[in-house]
Scaffold this motif. Structure first.
Motif, PDB file in Angstrom:
ATOM      1  N   PHE A  66     -39.844 -18.345  23.602  1.00  0.00           N
ATOM      2  CA  PHE A  66     -39.277 -18.488  22.485  1.00  0.00           C
ATOM      3  C   PHE A  66     -39.595 -19.020  21.336  1.00  0.00           C
ATOM      4  O   PHE A  66     -40.507 -20.106  21.495  1.00  0.00           O
ATOM      5  CB  PHE A  66     -37.623 -19.043  23.002  1.00  0.00           C
ATOM      6  N   GLN A  67     -39.197 -18.843  19.994  1.00  0.00           N
ATOM      7  CA  GLN A  67     -39.558 -19.616  18.939  1.00  0.00           C
ATOM      8  C   GLN A  67     -38.534 -20.783  18.984  1.00  0.00           C
ATOM      9  O   GLN A  67     -37.418 -20.515  18.550  1.00  0.00           O
ATOM     10  CB  GLN A  67     -39.585 -18.824  17.745  1.00  0.00           C
ATOM     11  N   VAL A  68     -38.926 -21.879  19.026  1.00  0.00           N
ATOM     12  CA  VAL A  68     -38.093 -23.073  19.213  1.00  0.00           C
ATOM     13  C   VAL A  68     -37.788 -24.082  18.157  1.00  0.00           C
ATOM     14  O   VAL A  68     -38.996 -24.665  17.638  1.00  0.00           O
ATOM     15  CB  VAL A  68     -38.325 -23.938  20.525  1.00  0.00           C
ATOM     16  N   THR A  69     -36.641 -24.116  17.633  1.00  0.00           N
ATOM     17  CA  THR A  69     -36.263 -25.274  16.694  1.00  0.00           C
ATOM     18  C   THR A  69     -35.471 -26.320  17.438  1.00  0.00           C
ATOM     19  O   THR A  69     -34.609 -26.309  17.800  1.00  0.00           O
ATOM     20  CB  THR A  69     -35.455 -24.818  15.649  1.00  0.00           C
ATOM     21  N   ALA A  70     -36.297 -27.615  17.346  1.00  0.00           N
ATOM     22  CA  ALA A  70     -35.569 -28.897  18.094  1.00  0.00           C
ATOM     23  C   ALA A  70     -35.019 -29.553  17.290  1.00  0.00           C
ATOM     24  O   ALA A  70     -35.428 -29.984  16.029  1.00  0.00           O
ATOM     25  CB  ALA A  70     -36.753 -29.601  18.920  1.00  0.00           C
ATOM     26  N   LEU A  71     -33.606 -29.810  17.208  1.00  0.00           N
ATOM     27  CA  LEU A  71     -32.973 -30.614  16.292  1.00  0.00           C
ATOM     28  C   LEU A  71     -32.185 -32.026  17.164  1.00  0.00           C
ATOM     29  O   LEU A  71     -31.588 -31.597  18.175  1.00  0.00           O
ATOM     30  CB  LEU A  71     -31.777 -29.842  15.674  1.00  0.00           C
ATOM     31  N   ASP A  72     -32.180 -33.019  16.452  1.00  0.00           N
ATOM     32  CA  ASP A  72     -31.372 -34.130  17.066  1.00  0.00           C
ATOM     33  C   ASP A  72     -31.014 -35.025  15.781  1.00  0.00           C
ATOM     34  O   ASP A  72     -31.458 -35.163  14.999  1.00  0.00           O
ATOM     35  CB  ASP A  72     -32.250 -34.910  18.059  1.00  0.00           C
ATOM     36  N   LEU A  73     -30.101 -35.846  16.315  1.00  0.00           N
ATOM     37  CA  LEU A  73     -29.474 -36.875  15.343  1.00  0.00           C
ATOM     38  C   LEU A  73     -30.227 -38.123  15.260  1.00  0.00           C
ATOM     39  O   LEU A  73     -30.332 -38.650  14.273  1.00  0.00           O
ATOM     40  CB  LEU A  73     -28.065 -37.242  15.846  1.00  0.00           C
ATOM     41  N   SER A  74     -30.943 -38.391  16.334  1.00  0.00           N
ATOM     42  CA  SER A  74     -31.781 -39.537  16.411  1.00  0.00           C
ATOM     43  C   SER A  74     -33.184 -39.444  15.795  1.00  0.00           C
ATOM     44  O   SER A  74     -33.868 -38.601  16.533  1.00  0.00           O
ATOM     45  CB  SER A  74     -31.798 -40.188  17.806  1.00  0.00           C
ATOM     46  N   PRO A  75     -33.721 -40.056  14.794  1.00  0.00           N
ATOM     47  CA  PRO A  75     -35.060 -39.659  14.401  1.00  0.00           C
ATOM     48  C   PRO A  75     -36.203 -40.025  15.719  1.00  0.00           C
ATOM     49  O   PRO A  75     -37.192 -39.731  15.780  1.00  0.00           O
ATOM     50  CB  PRO A  75     -35.218 -40.924  13.359  1.00  0.00           C
ATOM     51  N   ALA A  76     -35.755 -41.196  16.224  1.00  0.00           N
ATOM     52  CA  ALA A  76     -36.496 -41.850  17.528  1.00  0.00           C
ATOM     53  C   ALA A  76     -36.777 -40.784  18.332  1.00  0.00           C
ATOM     54  O   ALA A  76     -37.866 -40.522  18.990  1.00  0.00           O
ATOM     55  CB  ALA A  76     -36.150 -43.069  17.947  1.00  0.00           C
ATOM     56  N   MET A  77     -35.440 -40.034  18.812  1.00  0.00           N
ATOM     57  CA  MET A  77     -35.600 -39.197  19.854  1.00  0.00           C
ATOM     58  C   MET A  77     -36.343 -37.796  19.450  1.00  0.00           C
ATOM     59  O   MET A  77     -37.194 -37.155  20.311  1.00  0.00           O
ATOM     60  CB  MET A  77     -34.169 -38.855  20.405  1.00  0.00           C
ATOM     61  N   LEU A  78     -36.111 -37.524  18.234  1.00  0.00           N
ATOM     62  CA  LEU A  78     -36.828 -36.457  17.795  1.00  0.00           C
ATOM     63  C   LEU A  78     -38.533 -36.590  17.596  1.00  0.00           C
ATOM     64  O   LEU A  78     -39.238 -35.613  17.844  1.00  0.00           O
ATOM     65  CB  LEU A  78     -36.314 -36.273  16.411  1.00  0.00           C
ATOM     66  N   ALA A  79     -38.688 -37.849  17.148  1.00  0.00           N
ATOM     67  CA  ALA A  79     -40.177 -38.326  17.226  1.00  0.00           C
ATOM     68  C   ALA A  79     -40.814 -38.116  18.628  1.00  0.00           C
ATOM     69  O   ALA A  79     -42.078 -37.703  18.780  1.00  0.00           O
ATOM     70  CB  ALA A  79     -40.280 -39.733  16.723  1.00  0.00           C
ATOM     71  N   GLU A  80     -39.942 -38.446  19.473  1.00  0.00           N
ATOM     72  CA  GLU A  80     -40.389 -38.383  20.881  1.00  0.00           C
ATOM     73  C   GLU A  80     -40.810 -36.869  21.554  1.00  0.00           C
ATOM     74  O   GLU A  80     -41.486 -36.455  22.198  1.00  0.00           O
ATOM     75  CB  GLU A  80     -39.278 -39.038  22.029  1.00  0.00           C
ATOM     76  N   ALA A  81     -39.769 -36.185  21.073  1.00  0.00           N
ATOM     77  CA  ALA A  81     -39.869 -34.728  21.386  1.00  0.00           C
ATOM     78  C   ALA A  81     -41.061 -34.064  20.490  1.00  0.00           C
ATOM     79  O   ALA A  81     -41.921 -33.327  21.245  1.00  0.00           O
ATOM     80  CB  ALA A  81     -38.509 -33.816  20.736  1.00  0.00           C
ATOM     81  N   GLU A  82     -41.221 -34.561  19.377  1.00  0.00           N
ATOM     82  CA  GLU A  82     -42.464 -33.865  18.643  1.00  0.00           C
ATOM     83  C   GLU A  82     -43.848 -34.245  19.035  1.00  0.00           C
ATOM     84  O   GLU A  82     -44.730 -33.763  19.449  1.00  0.00           O
ATOM     85  CB  GLU A  82     -42.215 -34.462  17.278  1.00  0.00           C
ATOM     86  N   SER A  83     -43.773 -35.731  19.844  1.00  0.00           N
ATOM     87  CA  SER A  83     -45.075 -36.170  20.326  1.00  0.00           C
ATOM     88  C   SER A  83     -45.677 -35.395  21.576  1.00  0.00           C
ATOM     89  O   SER A  83     -46.496 -35.386  21.905  1.00  0.00           O
ATOM     90  CB  SER A  83     -44.615 -37.689  20.511  1.00  0.00           C
ATOM     91  N   GLY A  84     -44.254 -34.595  22.208  1.00  0.00           N
ATOM     92  CA  GLY A  84     -44.833 -33.858  23.284  1.00  0.00           C
ATOM     93  C   GLY A  84     -44.979 -32.379  22.776  1.00  0.00           C
ATOM     94  O   GLY A  84     -45.071 -31.578  23.941  1.00  0.00           O
ATOM     95  N   GLN A  85     -45.051 -32.025  21.561  1.00  0.00           N
ATOM     96  CA  GLN A  85     -45.357 -30.640  21.095  1.00  0.00           C
ATOM     97  C   GLN A  85     -44.322 -29.758  21.811  1.00  0.00           C
ATOM     98  O   GLN A  85     -44.906 -28.713  22.625  1.00  0.00           O
ATOM     99  CB  GLN A  85     -46.632 -30.518  21.206  1.00  0.00           C
ATOM    100  N   VAL A  86     -43.110 -30.076  21.954  1.00  0.00           N
ATOM    101  CA  VAL A  86     -42.056 -29.274  22.618  1.00  0.00           C
ATOM    102  C   VAL A  86     -41.724 -28.044  21.982  1.00  0.00           C
ATOM    103  O   VAL A  86     -41.105 -27.041  22.660  1.00  0.00           O
ATOM    104  CB  VAL A  86     -40.936 -29.902  23.417  1.00  0.00           C
ATOM    105  N   ALA A  87     -41.639 -27.874  20.862  1.00  0.00           N
ATOM    106  CA  ALA A  87     -41.238 -26.898  20.091  1.00  0.00           C
ATOM    107  C   ALA A  87     -42.014 -26.563  18.891  1.00  0.00           C
ATOM    108  O   ALA A  87     -42.948 -27.080  18.657  1.00  0.00           O
ATOM    109  CB  ALA A  87     -39.611 -27.618  19.386  1.00  0.00           C
ATOM    110  N   HIS A  88     -41.619 -25.521  17.910  1.00  0.00           N
ATOM    111  CA  HIS A  88     -42.245 -24.976  16.811  1.00  0.00           C
ATOM    112  C   HIS A  88     -42.155 -25.714  15.552  1.00  0.00           C
ATOM    113  O   HIS A  88     -42.551 -26.138  14.502  1.00  0.00           O
ATOM    114  CB  HIS A  88     -42.133 -23.481  16.752  1.00  0.00           C
ATOM    115  N   HIS A  89     -40.628 -26.148  15.506  1.00  0.00           N
ATOM    116  CA  HIS A  89     -40.019 -26.841  14.368  1.00  0.00           C
ATOM    117  C   HIS A  89     -38.967 -27.823  14.851  1.00  0.00           C
ATOM    118  O   HIS A  89     -38.579 -27.786  15.803  1.00  0.00           O
ATOM    119  CB  HIS A  89     -39.263 -25.713  13.364  1.00  0.00           C
TER     120      HIS A  89
END
Length: 251
Positions: A66-89
């Motif tokens: 899937f083409q994945v967009t990851a959304l979260d309310l928490s900037p810190a949680m989103l940064a953790e997700a982005e550091s793992g390269q879990v999504a495309h956006h």
């Protein structure tokens, strides 16, 4: 009536848990695995992970092509997700006001996040809005009798509220009235060696924020021993029970 949710405080609570989240997120993984199994999503390509946390299921969707967009309310949680390269956006945002146009994705996925929204009906409408016709919305949430052990133990010590109010199954169904909904339920109990481990599991997933605020005072050793005395347990240890509700909406 559920108190209006302090979104900044929720984001901060989950932000503090960002780096430890995966270690404690057994409930989220078990719940998400069940939700994933409930419907066929073959032929879909774009998915929004609404309330992605550290991105465990964003990564699962990405691995499935899937083409994945990851959304979260928490900037810190989103940064953790982005550091793992879990999504495309990656999008920082609120399920109550999704920063996406109508019909933007084929599939909306929200695992144990909508209980933090101001109004479930509005949150579900937002998830449906950004999902194209022919797509699906998959969500899970907690029902009213979740965490009964926490309530039971604290009730022996004081009259304060130590657990957030969750909607009944009937209220959850009512929030989806008029939609092509399949609703299912599961009761799940996790066991921990002691009360401290049980409470750390809640804190470790950011779930200790109380909408009405928390009374002042530290958790003392004496208080912990008192909770240990009253906390429901069986041969496995101290218990935390959850009443999970799963919704699949076909659009």
């Amino acid at each position: 009536m559920t108190p209006k949710v302090n979104k900044q405080a929720v984001a901060q609570a989950f932000g503090r848990a960002a780096q430890s989240y995966n270690h404690h997120a057994q409930l989220q993984r078990l719940c998400g695995d069940r939700l994933m199994s409930l419907t066929d999503v073959s032929g879909y390509r774009q998915v929004l992970d609404a309330g992605c946390g550290s991105g465990w299921f964003s990564q699962r969707w990405r691995e499935r092509g899937f083409q994945v967009t990851a959304l979260d309310l928490s900037p810190a949680m989103l940064a953790e997700a982005e550091s793992g390269q879990v999504a495309h956006h990656y999008l920082q945002g609120d399920i109550d006001a999704l920063p996406l146009p109508d019909g933007a994705v084929d599939l909306c996925w929200s695992n144990l996040a909508v209980q933090w929204c101001d109004d479930l009906q509005h949150a579900v409408n937002q998830l449906c809005r950004v999902t194209r016709a022919g797509g699906k919305v998959l969500f899970s949430t907690l029902a009213a009798d979740s965490l009964s052990e926490v309530r039971a133990a604290w009730r022996q010590l004081d009259a304060a509220q130590h657990v957030n109010h969750f909607l009944s199954v009937e209220q959850i169904a009512g929030a989806c009235a008029g939609k092509n909904l399949q609703l299912s339920q599961q009761r799940l109990t996790l066991a921990f060696p002691d009360v401290l481990a049980a409470m750390r599991s809640l804190k470790g997933i950011g779930a200790t924020h109380l909408h009405q605020g928390r009374s002042a005072g530290l958790m003392t050793r004496q208080r912990l021993q008192q909770l240990e005395q009253f906390w429901p347990r069986d041969g496995r240890g101290c218990l935390l029970s959850y009443h999970l509700v799963f919704g699949v909406i076909s659009l």
